[in-house]
Structures are given as C-alpha cells and as structure tokens.
Design a protein around this motif. Sequence first.
Motif, PDB file in Angstrom:
ATOM      1  N   ALA A   6       0.843  -1.202   0.000  1.00  0.00           N
ATOM      2  CA  ALA A   6       0.000   0.000   0.000  1.00  0.00           C
ATOM      3  C   ALA A   6       0.880   1.255   0.000  1.00  0.00           C
ATOM      4  CB  ALA A   6      -0.930  -0.005   1.211  1.00  0.00           C
ATOM      5  N   THR A   7       1.948   1.236   0.787  1.00  0.00           N
ATOM      6  CA  THR A   7       2.882   2.375   0.819  1.00  0.00           C
ATOM      7  C   THR A   7       3.544   2.547  -0.544  1.00  0.00           C
ATOM      8  OG1 THR A   7       3.303   2.047   3.178  1.00  0.00           O
ATOM      9  CG2 THR A   7       4.941   3.323   1.946  1.00  0.00           C
ATOM     10  N   ARG A   8       3.952   1.446  -1.148  1.00  0.00           N
ATOM     11  CA  ARG A   8       4.595   1.497  -2.470  1.00  0.00           C
ATOM     12  C   ARG A   8       3.650   2.126  -3.498  1.00  0.00           C
ATOM     13  NH1 ARG A   8       5.963  -1.302  -7.167  1.00  0.00           N
ATOM     14  NH2 ARG A   8       8.205  -1.505  -7.482  1.00  0.00           N
ATOM     15  N   GLN A   9       2.387   1.695  -3.493  1.00  0.00           N
ATOM     16  CA  GLN A   9       1.401   2.236  -4.439  1.00  0.00           C
ATOM     17  C   GLN A   9       1.140   3.725  -4.183  1.00  0.00           C
ATOM     18  OE1 GLN A   9       0.383   0.648  -7.187  1.00  0.00           O
ATOM     19  NE2 GLN A   9       1.772  -0.950  -6.463  1.00  0.00           N
ATOM     20  N   ARG A  10       1.137   4.115  -2.913  1.00  0.00           N
ATOM     21  CA  ARG A  10       0.945   5.532  -2.572  1.00  0.00           C
ATOM     22  C   ARG A  10       2.116   6.361  -3.089  1.00  0.00           C
ATOM     23  NH1 ARG A  10       2.854   8.947   1.141  1.00  0.00           N
ATOM     24  NH2 ARG A  10       3.909   7.352   2.381  1.00  0.00           N
ATOM     25  N   ILE A  11       3.326   5.855  -2.941  1.00  0.00           N
ATOM     26  CA  ILE A  11       4.513   6.567  -3.429  1.00  0.00           C
ATOM     27  C   ILE A  11       4.416   6.753  -4.948  1.00  0.00           C
ATOM     28  CG2 ILE A  11       7.011   6.417  -3.770  1.00  0.00           C
ATOM     29  CD1 ILE A  11       7.095   4.839  -1.060  1.00  0.00           C
ATOM     30  N   ILE A  12       4.055   5.696  -5.648  1.00  0.00           N
ATOM     31  CA  ILE A  12       3.931   5.768  -7.107  1.00  0.00           C
ATOM     32  C   ILE A  12       2.908   6.823  -7.501  1.00  0.00           C
ATOM     33  CG2 ILE A  12       3.143   4.492  -9.151  1.00  0.00           C
ATOM     34  CD1 ILE A  12       4.350   1.946  -7.788  1.00  0.00           C
ATOM     35  N   ALA A  13       1.749   6.795  -6.862  1.00  0.00           N
ATOM     36  CA  ALA A  13       0.684   7.747  -7.203  1.00  0.00           C
ATOM     37  C   ALA A  13       1.098   9.183  -6.905  1.00  0.00           C
ATOM     38  CB  ALA A  13      -0.595   7.387  -6.431  1.00  0.00           C
ATOM     39  N   GLU A  14       1.858   9.392  -5.830  1.00  0.00           N
ATOM     40  CA  GLU A  14       2.284  10.753  -5.476  1.00  0.00           C
ATOM     41  C   GLU A  14       3.470  11.217  -6.318  1.00  0.00           C
ATOM     42  OE1 GLU A  14       2.762  10.306  -1.245  1.00  0.00           O
ATOM     43  OE2 GLU A  14       0.622  10.633  -0.878  1.00  0.00           O
ATOM     44  N   ALA A  15       4.274  10.274  -6.802  1.00  0.00           N
ATOM     45  CA  ALA A  15       5.428  10.633  -7.633  1.00  0.00           C
ATOM     46  C   ALA A  15       5.035  10.866  -9.090  1.00  0.00           C
ATOM     47  CB  ALA A  15       6.482   9.531  -7.554  1.00  0.00           C
ATOM     48  N   PRO A  17       2.665  12.583 -10.760  1.00  0.00           N
ATOM     49  CA  PRO A  17       2.512  13.950 -11.267  1.00  0.00           C
ATOM     50  C   PRO A  17       3.824  14.733 -11.306  1.00  0.00           C
ATOM     51  CG  PRO A  17       0.869  13.496  -9.571  1.00  0.00           C
ATOM     52  CD  PRO A  17       1.837  12.350  -9.583  1.00  0.00           C
ATOM     53  N   ILE A  18       4.713  14.458 -10.378  1.00  0.00           N
ATOM     54  CA  ILE A  18       5.988  15.186 -10.340  1.00  0.00           C
ATOM     55  C   ILE A  18       6.836  14.817 -11.547  1.00  0.00           C
ATOM     56  CG2 ILE A  18       8.097  15.607  -9.019  1.00  0.00           C
ATOM     57  CD1 ILE A  18       6.419  14.894  -6.494  1.00  0.00           C
ATOM     58  N   PHE A  19       6.968  13.516 -11.802  1.00  0.00           N
ATOM     59  CA  PHE A  19       7.727  13.086 -12.985  1.00  0.00           C
ATOM     60  C   PHE A  19       7.050  13.580 -14.258  1.00  0.00           C
ATOM     61  CE2 PHE A  19       9.546   9.690 -10.188  1.00  0.00           C
ATOM     62  CZ  PHE A  19      10.887   9.964 -10.419  1.00  0.00           C
ATOM     63  N   ASN A  20       5.719  13.536 -14.292  1.00  0.00           N
ATOM     64  CA  ASN A  20       4.997  13.933 -15.503  1.00  0.00           C
ATOM     65  C   ASN A  20       5.140  15.429 -15.789  1.00  0.00           C
ATOM     66  OD1 ASN A  20       3.399  13.054 -17.720  1.00  0.00           O
ATOM     67  ND2 ASN A  20       1.624  14.007 -16.786  1.00  0.00           N
ATOM     68  N   GLN A  21       5.218  16.229 -14.737  1.00  0.00           N
ATOM     69  CA  GLN A  21       5.336  17.680 -14.920  1.00  0.00           C
ATOM     70  C   GLN A  21       6.775  18.143 -15.107  1.00  0.00           C
ATOM     71  OE1 GLN A  21       3.191  18.488 -11.261  1.00  0.00           O
ATOM     72  NE2 GLN A  21       1.528  19.435 -12.416  1.00  0.00           N
ATOM     73  N   ARG A  22       7.718  17.490 -14.429  1.00  0.00           N
ATOM     74  CA  ARG A  22       9.098  17.992 -14.421  1.00  0.00           C
ATOM     75  C   ARG A  22      10.079  17.142 -15.228  1.00  0.00           C
ATOM     76  NH1 ARG A  22       9.486  19.513  -8.012  1.00  0.00           N
ATOM     77  NH2 ARG A  22       7.599  20.782  -7.987  1.00  0.00           N
ATOM     78  N   THR A  34       9.525  15.279  -0.408  1.00  0.00           N
ATOM     79  CA  THR A  34       8.517  16.257   0.021  1.00  0.00           C
ATOM     80  C   THR A  34       7.116  15.766  -0.318  1.00  0.00           C
ATOM     81  OG1 THR A  34      10.073  18.079  -0.259  1.00  0.00           O
ATOM     82  CG2 THR A  34       7.733  18.643  -0.242  1.00  0.00           C
ATOM     83  N   ALA A  35       6.928  15.263  -1.544  1.00  0.00           N
ATOM     84  CA  ALA A  35       5.603  14.811  -1.983  1.00  0.00           C
ATOM     85  C   ALA A  35       5.103  13.612  -1.193  1.00  0.00           C
ATOM     86  CB  ALA A  35       5.637  14.476  -3.466  1.00  0.00           C
ATOM     87  N   THR A  36       6.007  12.707  -0.852  1.00  0.00           N
ATOM     88  CA  THR A  36       5.591  11.471  -0.186  1.00  0.00           C
ATOM     89  C   THR A  36       5.679  11.530   1.333  1.00  0.00           C
ATOM     90  OG1 THR A  36       7.827  10.557  -0.341  1.00  0.00           O
ATOM     91  CG2 THR A  36       6.306  10.071  -2.174  1.00  0.00           C
ATOM     92  N   GLY A  37       6.426  12.498   1.838  1.00  0.00           N
ATOM     93  CA  GLY A  37       6.617  12.575   3.284  1.00  0.00           C
ATOM     94  C   GLY A  37       7.594  11.533   3.808  1.00  0.00           C
ATOM     95  N   LEU A  38       8.361  10.931   2.916  1.00  0.00           N
ATOM     96  CA  LEU A  38       9.322   9.900   3.309  1.00  0.00           C
ATOM     97  C   LEU A  38      10.746  10.396   3.130  1.00  0.00           C
ATOM     98  CD1 LEU A  38       7.663   6.830   1.560  1.00  0.00           C
ATOM     99  CD2 LEU A  38       7.660   7.336   4.008  1.00  0.00           C
ATOM    100  N   ILE A  97      -3.495  12.587 -15.042  1.00  0.00           N
ATOM    101  CA  ILE A  97      -2.369  12.954 -14.176  1.00  0.00           C
ATOM    102  C   ILE A  97      -1.942  14.375 -14.528  1.00  0.00           C
ATOM    103  CG2 ILE A  97       0.031  12.394 -13.560  1.00  0.00           C
ATOM    104  CD1 ILE A  97      -1.923  10.255 -12.660  1.00  0.00           C
ATOM    105  N   PRO A  98      -1.795  15.257 -13.553  1.00  0.00           N
ATOM    106  CA  PRO A  98      -1.363  16.627 -13.863  1.00  0.00           C
ATOM    107  C   PRO A  98      -0.072  16.656 -14.680  1.00  0.00           C
ATOM    108  CG  PRO A  98      -2.030  16.455 -11.561  1.00  0.00           C
ATOM    109  CD  PRO A  98      -2.036  15.057 -12.117  1.00  0.00           C
ATOM    110  N   GLY A  99      -0.036  17.566 -15.644  1.00  0.00           N
ATOM    111  CA  GLY A  99       1.163  17.715 -16.458  1.00  0.00           C
ATOM    112  C   GLY A  99       0.982  17.340 -17.913  1.00  0.00           C
ATOM    113  N   GLY A 100      -0.187  16.842 -18.265  1.00  0.00           N
ATOM    114  CA  GLY A 100      -0.427  16.501 -19.658  1.00  0.00           C
ATOM    115  C   GLY A 100      -0.212  15.036 -19.947  1.00  0.00           C
ATOM    116  N   CYS A 101      -0.128  14.716 -21.213  1.00  0.00           N
ATOM    117  CA  CYS A 101      -0.030  13.330 -21.670  1.00  0.00           C
ATOM    118  C   CYS A 101       1.290  12.699 -21.217  1.00  0.00           C
ATOM    119  CB  CYS A 101      -0.136  13.281 -23.192  1.00  0.00           C
ATOM    120  SG  CYS A 101       0.059  11.617 -23.861  1.00  0.00           S
ATOM    121  N   PRO A 102       1.249  11.681 -20.351  1.00  0.00           N
ATOM    122  CA  PRO A 102       2.493  11.068 -19.877  1.00  0.00           C
ATOM    123  C   PRO A 102       3.262  10.376 -21.000  1.00  0.00           C
ATOM    124  CG  PRO A 102       0.583   9.864 -19.044  1.00  0.00           C
ATOM    125  CD  PRO A 102       0.062  11.091 -19.722  1.00  0.00           C
TER     126      PRO A 102
END
Length: 196
Positions: A6-15, A17-22, A34-38, A97-102
């Motif tokens: 569950a933690t792994r899936q949460r990290i993926i979901a929170e990461a 948008p960051i990868f997609n935008q940046r 910062t995004a994951t709190g880990l 996912i924020p940031g447009g087409c992955p």
Amino acid sequence: MRKGEATRQRIIAEAAPIFNQRGFDGCSMQDLMTATGLEKGGLYRHFANKEDLAAEAFRFALAQNVKVRTEHLDEIPNSINKLKKVVQLFVDLPSAIPGGCPLMNTAIDADDGNPALRDLARKGIQDWRTRLIRIIDTGIKAGEIRRSTEPRRIANTIIATLEGALMISRLENSRTALRDAQSSLDALLTSLERHA
C-alpha cells in the motif's frame, strides 16, 4: 493489500505527477521526499533507485489515462463510431495525471538520455497502436470498414495527429489544434465506412 505494498502504491501515485510535470532530470529526490513525506531511505526501501520509481510512476500515469480514455468503448457497437469516440475522449478529457499526456512527456524527456523510460514510452505507443488496430480489424471483419483500409496506417495517423495537436494546443494554450485534429480525423474515419 499488505501495508508495504500500500505504501509502495501511494509513493507511485504521489510521484507520478511530479515526474509527468518535471521530467526525470527535473525531478529531484528532495521533490519526491517532500511529496511522499518519506526520507530517502524510505523511498529506497520500496524502489531500487530513482529510475525504478520513475518507470513505475510512468506505468501508473499511462494506465490512468488509458482507463479514462477507453472506459465504455465496448458499449459502442460500430467500429467507426468507436474510433471517433477514442478521438473525442482524447480531445475532451484532460490527462488523468497533472502535467499533460504522460506518453508524450516521457517520449520527449527520455528520447536522448534514459533508455529504460524510452522503451516504456515506445511500448505505450505500441500498445495504443495495437488497441486501435484491433478496433479497425474488427470493423473490417464486420463489414463496417472498407477492406482496402490499412489498419496500421490509420492507427499511426490517429496517434500522430492527436499527439501533435496536443503539443500545439499546449504551446498555444488553446484547444483549437485539438478541435481541428478531431474534425480532420472524423472526416478520415467517415471516409473508411463501407457502404453496402
């Protein structure tokens, strides 16, 4: 689902948008922490490295977009109408996912520097092409689409037109290019209809 998964899936979901935008290089470990709190160790407990996390984030982002843009397609009986719906959903629905087409973002980001992500983007295009070809083949067999139609050519035209129009629309901050693409693709698809 176990707590670790569950933690792994949460990290993926929170990461994602960051990868997609940046992009891969524009996304720092600090951004991910910062995004994951880990802490870094917490991230590396679930992923071998940043590239591993980026790959999983891409898979997640792409799966979300595919799901949103293919839901209920099976309810549309005619292949031409199904293809037109694929185009409409791409034009009307923003990325899940924020940031447009992955797919476009990752293909451009990884073109020169990240073979693993580039391969994932290539597979994403191949899977999309395969889905479209399957719809076209079904339409040919059902007598809805002319037998002279080349499924791969039509699938590549749809993908290239939509992705190119998306890029223009993002650059111009206007949906005009997407609407123009939809109109042109609808005309192309109508021209493929087999008339009894």
